[in-house]
Design an enzyme around this catalytic site. Structure first.
Site, short mmCIF file in Angstrom:
data_model
loop_
_atom_site.label_atom_id
_atom_site.label_comp_id
_atom_site.label_asym_id
_atom_site.label_seq_id
_atom_site.Cartn_x
_atom_site.Cartn_y
_atom_site.Cartn_z
N CYS A 106 0.82 -1.22 0.00
CA CYS A 106 0.00 0.00 0.00
C CYS A 106 0.85 1.26 0.00
O CYS A 106 0.32 2.35 -0.22
CB CYS A 106 -0.92 0.01 1.22
SG CYS A 106 -0.05 0.33 2.78
N CYS A 162 -1.63 -3.97 7.35
CA CYS A 162 -0.73 -4.56 8.34
C CYS A 162 -0.05 -3.56 9.26
O CYS A 162 0.24 -3.89 10.41
CB CYS A 162 0.32 -5.46 7.67
SG CYS A 162 1.17 -4.79 6.26
N GLY A 176 -15.93 11.09 -13.67
CA GLY A 176 -14.99 10.43 -12.75
C GLY A 176 -14.96 8.93 -12.87
O GLY A 176 -14.02 8.29 -12.42
N THR A 221 -16.58 6.88 -11.22
CA THR A 221 -16.65 6.25 -9.90
C THR A 221 -17.93 5.46 -9.70
O THR A 221 -18.01 4.61 -8.81
CB THR A 221 -16.56 7.31 -8.79
OG1 THR A 221 -17.60 8.28 -8.99
CG2 THR A 221 -15.21 8.02 -8.83
N ASP A 243 -25.29 9.91 0.09
CA ASP A 243 -25.12 10.80 1.24
C ASP A 243 -25.69 12.18 0.98
O ASP A 243 -26.16 12.85 1.90
CB ASP A 243 -23.63 10.95 1.57
CG ASP A 243 -23.09 9.79 2.39
OD1 ASP A 243 -23.58 9.61 3.51
OD2 ASP A 243 -22.20 9.08 1.91
N GLY A 255 -0.19 -11.56 4.11
CA GLY A 255 -0.63 -12.95 4.06
C GLY A 255 -1.64 -13.29 5.14
O GLY A 255 -2.73 -13.74 4.87
N GLN A 308 4.22 -4.46 14.38
CA GLN A 308 3.43 -5.68 14.35
C GLN A 308 2.38 -5.66 15.46
O GLN A 308 1.23 -6.05 15.26
CB GLN A 308 4.34 -6.90 14.53
CG GLN A 308 5.21 -7.19 13.33
CD GLN A 308 4.46 -7.99 12.27
OE1 GLN A 308 4.16 -9.15 12.46
NE2 GLN A 308 4.17 -7.35 11.17
N GLU A 364 -1.67 -5.69 14.59
CA GLU A 364 -2.50 -6.86 14.91
C GLU A 364 -2.82 -6.98 16.40
O GLU A 364 -3.49 -7.91 16.81
CB GLU A 364 -1.80 -8.14 14.43
CG GLU A 364 -1.82 -8.32 12.94
CD GLU A 364 -3.19 -8.76 12.42
OE1 GLU A 364 -4.05 -9.16 13.22
OE2 GLU A 364 -3.37 -8.70 11.20
#
Length: 1282
Positions: free
Chosen positions: A120, A154, A270, A272, A370, A812, A1209, A1213
């Site tokens: 990302c 993550c 757009g 979208t 909206d 993963g 980490q 999580e």
């Protein structure tokens, strides 16, 4: 207008270079063009619907009116490349590079540890980069807004935001820092000694080392594009594709003529709305009209009575326009604009708002809109235009319902939107409730407006419109008419609720489900509106000294909190960790917060993932054909139409598999029967991915439905449908213990499933070699050896002919342990049959359809306890929804049972678990592996005991926790010292007891908002319950220049395992990390590896790397002793000359672990990790929304190899289960509501704690008022499967 037979040239710039595209296909998106045509793979494909932000790029355009350059972020997966004529596109590669010069955005996100798997990260970088191009010193609010549309699976957002905050001039420390204190600096009993504090660190990076922001580093906007914009070309541009023609007129006159000629052709700006519909719902339009170059559609005019905004203005522009107008107008005239602004801040993400147009949003008429409810109550007028002239229509309930008499004519377009000013004695409000506060479609949205007769509380006009409660936006017009003339008081409120519920009726089978929740929201919003207007009326009465003001009802102080929405705040926090020993050499990196070794490459887009690999000669693409039935016999498969699709090479079926087609009960490709929707039946191989996907729709499969069809755990139990035998552990005499307790409580817990949603979908590239049937497989997996073995058995060739390569994995979480072997094997069959390389990349929809997730759970408990809270007996029975095949369900059940006791020593226990077989995709490994679901049952039981004893849950937890060295239910020795230390430290650092009192005080003063607080302990067992699964190997080469290549059996999933391995090697070889490199994980270099899972990858592979390095250093010892003043390079050269091997295999035999289920005892886990977390939340009892106020986590990481990575980490999580402290804090707040309202305090716990669960648990007059349907009278849209 006649369309030319040839396409025009598309001219735009990418990263400062001119792109001239001829014969461009209108169906090609910018993302596809960047990745395939320009080979710019830094921009990632993750969702394909504009929802995750991984494909974010910056688009810049010259505005001829203002003569300024506009920079805005967009999601490339939705933008048709044809729409970019005259635009400049900047991708992550154009921002900076590790080979040339890094941009400060890239450097800071990497060095702030804001990247883990890195998939990302390019999108995050581009969102922040675009923000800085517009606002070099952004506010925190602007930073949050810029990143609204970017998902990270993550890392957790705090380090990402921390990197962005370094550009802000605002203080980004604690709000109390001005006093010299911080709310997180001190605990209740902070008795830490000065010596202890001296080895505690709080900083993970040094801000002063960052590169300064240098605007001269940015690419300039191409002068050629400025000239193009200033000297606008009015000719119509046409682009012909294989199926679609894109027409972009240069004048309004031409657009209207085209619309008259092609009345069915949609206008596209757009994309979208149209884009996702064309992708997922099969909508197809042979002609698309683009009004992007029509300046008249972007005009804005202010009048004395309102604001007219061009239909072509983006929602982001509309937001800016409204904000400016609100600042200029008296408050009484800007109420509609304020309401629109409120929703524009949370509507989608910044990228979508930059792309979506006001006109497109209105014309799409999504039921969940909206804005349309607010525009409707605000008496908005739509200005239409066609070749025949202009006319106006109201944006009212008839337009929203799509009635032909109130709609656009086919040849008309929406030119602009007129939104009137609000007036004195008029009030407008907007409401929405979604699954989360931002970037989520609303469950229900609403616009409400009331106008009173001046100086009174008598209604002169009332308008209420809802979104999300029907097939279209719905107006409660009749109800409003009946209420005109009434006074604004409690009697009106009660009648209004009844009338609206009757008019805005929602059938039990309504699409989207959550029917009772939506009905409750309908009147909860009405109540909020009633209170808000009453409050404003009182202000007006006071302001204008209205007589008889005593007639306005009083608002209780306790009710005022209902008027406040939860603010969007930027996450803040501190982290503390133990620093390395002061005597540790500076060159030794172990224990230091080292940046992820791929961090900078993540940030520049130069980190290569599986699908970023360049196309191979003669490469073909594969797409999968899946079952549309849950349980059926396959009667026939007709491939004829699919094979006729241009570009299709072949269709792979089970008959083409030369070896083994999976297991008997888990076929790779279905034969004769399908067991779930999404089961793979066959696969199409074609020259392009588009051709392959189109051909899958042409495969005709005839089914014969079979019985039974089982979806829920309840049905599975009824049909005795199970995947494996029951797993059971027992200790003590539970029946006898139940007879000797003061109280017994029984309850149920339901835990829903969870999608892995790794950012990188499942993908594989299989390349055949020229001889000996060898294959190279590049795959996104946690277990390459399993892929290798599966491909071997599928093709019937030895394992040694197959090499699996894993460079890095884009997340993963357990979802890439078993399933990648299926996709790798099917792709390999395609390669075997065609002789071509095969690339298989799953769309997000297919990935979520085919692969399973976390096992849903239904748990029943019976607990016996004394009045003091001491638990004497606990009986828990758990059922998991395993899906249609075994997969990992037996192991998940075993781990769940083994870990159910969590931190508690209860002498009499019975734990039982079974995995149910249902007609759903097989659920599989998921981070925590059964522990989170099972322990939620245990902790819910603790909460129930606390309620019965009238004690706080934390007291029950403390009373029943392990206190001394003891044995677990499976007879493994256990020392709770560290667990108790974590618990006590969390209590102290979180100031738990004083905050508990503050929560209670808050709850006494507020009726419609409640706070909750909870603290949860965690004993998490690490590893697999088998010795052989703890072995690991490594291979370390030292080359003659002194550089070191490290290879090991672990896979880089974002958890930083490669970084940690290099830290270990650096320590052992006593050389800097800069000398070292890890290329990839490969089955050719380290064979027979174990899956990177069970939280033990760094541990066991680190031991193997350590062993290899120690072997090498021992070989070098004589040389080093002989020449102690020499350099590393000198020693290596001497070793080579003396014929000393500079390559070593390291091996770790693993920890001993075993479990005998017949005896119910063993040592299944090498060791435990511990933690505790305290969370405080606030809930809105009227909507079910919640706001997390603060979380404190204390985690035992033993001797952390890398605190920065381990903290990341932990935040991402929450230590497998510590995030449940938020769930139990919400439950605590709900319990406070139920106590106050004399409702039974014990209620069935359901996870996740969605707004629906929270709202419906907060029983009140509104939940009692809604109609309830007899379940026998309708078929629900969805059913709970846990």
């Amino acid at each position: 207008m006649p369309c030319p037979s040839t396409s025009d040239e598309l001219v735009f710039f990418v990263n400062g270079r001119k792109v001239i595209a001829r014969n461009v296909d209108p169906e090609v998106t910018l993302l596809s063009f960047l990745r395939k045509n320009l080979r710019l793979t830094g921009t990632k494909y993750a969702c394909g619907r504009g929802g995750c932000g991984a494909c974010t790029v910056m688009v810049s355009r010259h505005d001829p009116a203002s003569r300024e350059i506009r920079h805005f972020s967009i999601t490339a997966c939705l933008v048709p490349v044809c729409s970019l004529h005259g635009a400049a596109v900047t991708t992550v590669e154009g921002v900076g590079s590790i080979n040339t010069r890094l941009h400060p955005v890239q450097e800071r996100i990497a060095k702030s540890h804001g990247t883990q798997c890195g998939f990302c990260t390019p999108g995050m970088v581009m969102s922040m980069y675009t923000l800085l191009r517009n606002h070099p010193e952004p506010s925190e609010e602007q930073l949050m807004e810029a990143l609204q549309g970017n998902l990270c699976r993550c890392t957790g957002y705090r380090p990402i935001l921390a990197s962005g905050r370094t550009f802000s001039k605002e203080s980004y420390g604690c709000q109390q820092k001005g006093t010299g204190l911080c709310c997180l600096d001190q605990g209740e009993n902070d008795s830490s000694s000065p010596s202890r504090k001296s080895d505690i660190c709080t900083e993970l990076f040094a801000k002063e080392e960052f590169l300064p922001l240098d605007p001269t580093q940015d690419l300039i906007f191409p002068p050629e594009l400025s000239r193009m914009a200033e000297n606008s070309d009015e000719r119509t541009l046409t682009f012909h594709g294989e199926r679609v023609t894109w027409i972009s007129p240069g004048t309004l006159k031409d657009l209207l003529e085209l619309k008259a000629k092609h009345p069915e052709a949609p206008l596209i700006l757009g994309n979208t709305s149209l884009g996702p519909a064309m992708k997922s719902q099969g909508h197809f339009h042979p002609i698309l009209l683009s009004p992007a170059r029509i300046s008249e559609l972007s005009l804005v005019s202010k009048t004395s009575d309102g604001l007219t905004i061009g239909a072509g203005c983006s929602l982001a522009q509309v937001k800016d326009i409204l904000a400016e107008r609100v600042s200029q107008l008296p408050e009484e005239n800007a109420q509609t604009y304020r309401a629109l602004l409120k929703h524009l801040k949370s509507l989608a993400g910044q990228q979508i708002r930059n792309m979506a147009s006001l006109g497109g949003h209105i014309i799409s008429r999504h039921c969940y809109s909206d804005l349309n409810p607010i525009l409707a109550v605000g008496n908005t007028t739509l200005n239409l235009i066609s070749k025949e002239g202009k006319r106006q229509i109201p944006l009212n309930q008839h337009f929203l319902a799509g009635l032909a008499s109130a709609d656009l004519k086919p040849e008309e377009i929406l030119e602009s939107v007129h939104i009137p000013h609000s007036q004195k004695w008029e009030f407008v409000s907007a409401f929405r409730q979604a699954q989360c506060q931002q970037n989520a479609l609303p469950d229900v949205s609403a616009g409400m407006r009331v106008r009173f007769k001046e100086g009174t509380n008598t209604i002169e006009e009332l308008s209420i419109v809802y979104g999300g409660v029907g097939a279209a936006t719905i107006s409660a017009h009749k109800s409003c008419q009946q209420l005109v003339g009434r006074c604004w008081n409690e009697l009106l409120l009660d009648e209004a609720c009844r009338l609206v519920l009757d008019e805005v009726s929602l059938p039990g089978s309504a699409p989207g489900g959550r029917v009772e929740f939506k009905r409750t929201l309908i009147i909860s919003f009405l109540f909020k509106f009633y209170l808000g207007v009453l409050q404003e009326l009182k202000k007006l009465v006071k302001l204008f000294s209205v007589p008889d003001s005593h007639r306005y009802p009083e608002i209780s102080e306790q009710f005022l909190s209902a008027l406040e929405d939860f603010p969007v705040t930027i996450p803040r926090g501190v982290q503390t960790y133990q620093s390395v020993d002061s005597h540790q050499p500076l060159r030794d990196p172990v224990g230091r917060p080292i940046m992820h070794v791929s961090g900078l490459k993540h940030a520049t887009g130069e980190a290569m993932f599986c699908d970023d690999l360049p196309m191979v000669d003669k490469e073909l693409f594969m797409a999968l054909v899946t079952s549309t039935r849950a349980h059926a016999k396959i009667i026939s498969i007709d491939l004829s139409e699919a094979l006729e699709v241009p570009g299709v090479v072949d269709v792979i079926t089970a008959k083409d598999i030369p070896g083994t087609n999976g297991a008997e009960d888990d076929k790779l490709l279905a034969v004769d029967e399908v067991l779930c929707v999404g089961q793979i039946i066959c696969a199409v191989v074609a020259e392009t991915d588009v051709q392959a996907k189109r051909a899958t729709e042409k495969v005709k499969i005839t089914y014969e439905d079979l019985e039974p069809i089982i979806f829920t755990i309840e049905d599975a139990i009824k049909h005795n449908s199970f995947l494996c035998p029951e797993k059971k552990l027992e200790q003590g005499n539970i029946e006898e213990a139940f007879e000797r307790v003061d109280q017994i409580v029984e309850g149920e817990v339901h835990v829903g499933g969870q999608e892995h949603f790794y950012m990188e979908t499942q993908r594989a590239l299989v390349i055949p070699k020229t001889e000996d049937r060898e294959l190279d497989i590049y795959v996104s997996t946690q277990d390459p050896a399993h892929v290798q073995k599966t491909v071997s058995s599928t093709l019937g060739i030895p394992i040694n002919r197959i090499t699996c390569h894993v460079k890095r994995v884009g997340g993963g979480f357990g979802g890439k342990v078993g399933r990648p072997a299926v996709f790798g094997a099917i792709a390999a069959v395609g390669t075997f049959k065609t002789g071509h390389p095969i690339r298989l990349v799953l769309d997000r929809e297919d990935d979520m359809l085919i692969t399973g997730g976390r096992h849903p759970l239904f748990g029943k408990y019976k607990v016996g306890f004394m009045n003091s809270g001491r638990i004497k007996a606990l009986d828990i029975e758990c059922y998991l929804n395993g899906g249609c095949t075994l997969d990992d369900s037996e192991q998940v059940t075993e781990f769940l049972i083994l870990k159910l006791e969590n931190a508690y020593k209860i002498r009499n226990l019975r734990f039982r678990g079974r995995a149910c077989m249902t007609n759903l995709p097989s659920n599989t490994a998921f981070r925590g592996f059964g522990f989170p679901q099972g322990t939620l049952v245990t902790e819910s039981c603790i909460t129930a005991v606390a309620a019965k004893c009238g004690l706080p849950p934390e007291k029950i937890r403390e009373k029943n926790m392990y206190k001394t060295v003891d044995k677990t239910i499976y007879k493994q020795a256990f020392n709770p010292e560290t667990l108790i230390r974590c618990w006590n430290e969390c209590l102290d650092k979180s100031s738990f007891h004083s905050r508990r009192k503050q929560v209670e005080e808050f709850n006494k003063k507020n009726y419609w908002k409640k706070k909750g607080i909870a603290i949860i302990p965690m004993k998490f067992s690490v590893g697999f319950a088998a010795t052989s699964y703890h072995q690991a190997a490594a291979l370390v080469h030292i080359y003659t220049d002194g550089s070191v290549l490290v290879t090991h059996g672990g896979n880089e999933l974002g958890q930083g395992i490669h970084t940690k391995m290099l830290q270990v090697a650096s320590r052992e070889l006593q050389i800097p990390m800069s000398y070292m490199h890890i290329c990839e994980t490969s089955t050719a270099t380290v064979p027979n590896t174990i899956a990177t899972a069970a939280s033990i990858g760094s541990d066991v592979n680190g031991r193997a790397v350590q062993n290899a390095c120690q072997i090498l250093l021992k070989r070098l010892e004589p040389i080093i002793k002989k020449s102690p003043e020499g350099t590393w390079e000198d020693w290596i050269e001497a070793a080579f000359e003396q014929r000393i091997s500079l390559s070593a295999t390291g091996y770790f035999r693993g920890y001993k672990a075993f479990m005998d289920w017949e005896k119910g005892e063993g040592d299944p886990f090498p060791y435990y990790v511990y933690g505790a977390a305290c969370s405080e939340v606030e809930i809105d009892c009227l909507t079910g929304a919640h706001k997390k106020i603060r979380t404190d986590i204390v985690m035992d990481a033993c001797c952390s190899l890398n605190p920065a990575i381990d903290i990341g980490q932990g935040l991402g999580e929450s230590g497998m289960f510590l995030g449940s402290s938020v769930f139990f804090a919400i439950a605590d707040a709900v319990a406070a509501v139920r106590r106050e309202r004399d409702t039974a305090e014990d209620f069935t716990a359901r996870s996740p704690a969605t707004p629906e669960q929270v709202r419906m648990a907060c029983v009140d007059r509104f939940t009692e008022m809604i109609p309830r349907d007899d379940p026998k009278t309708f078929k629900p849209w969805c059913i709970p499967i846990a």
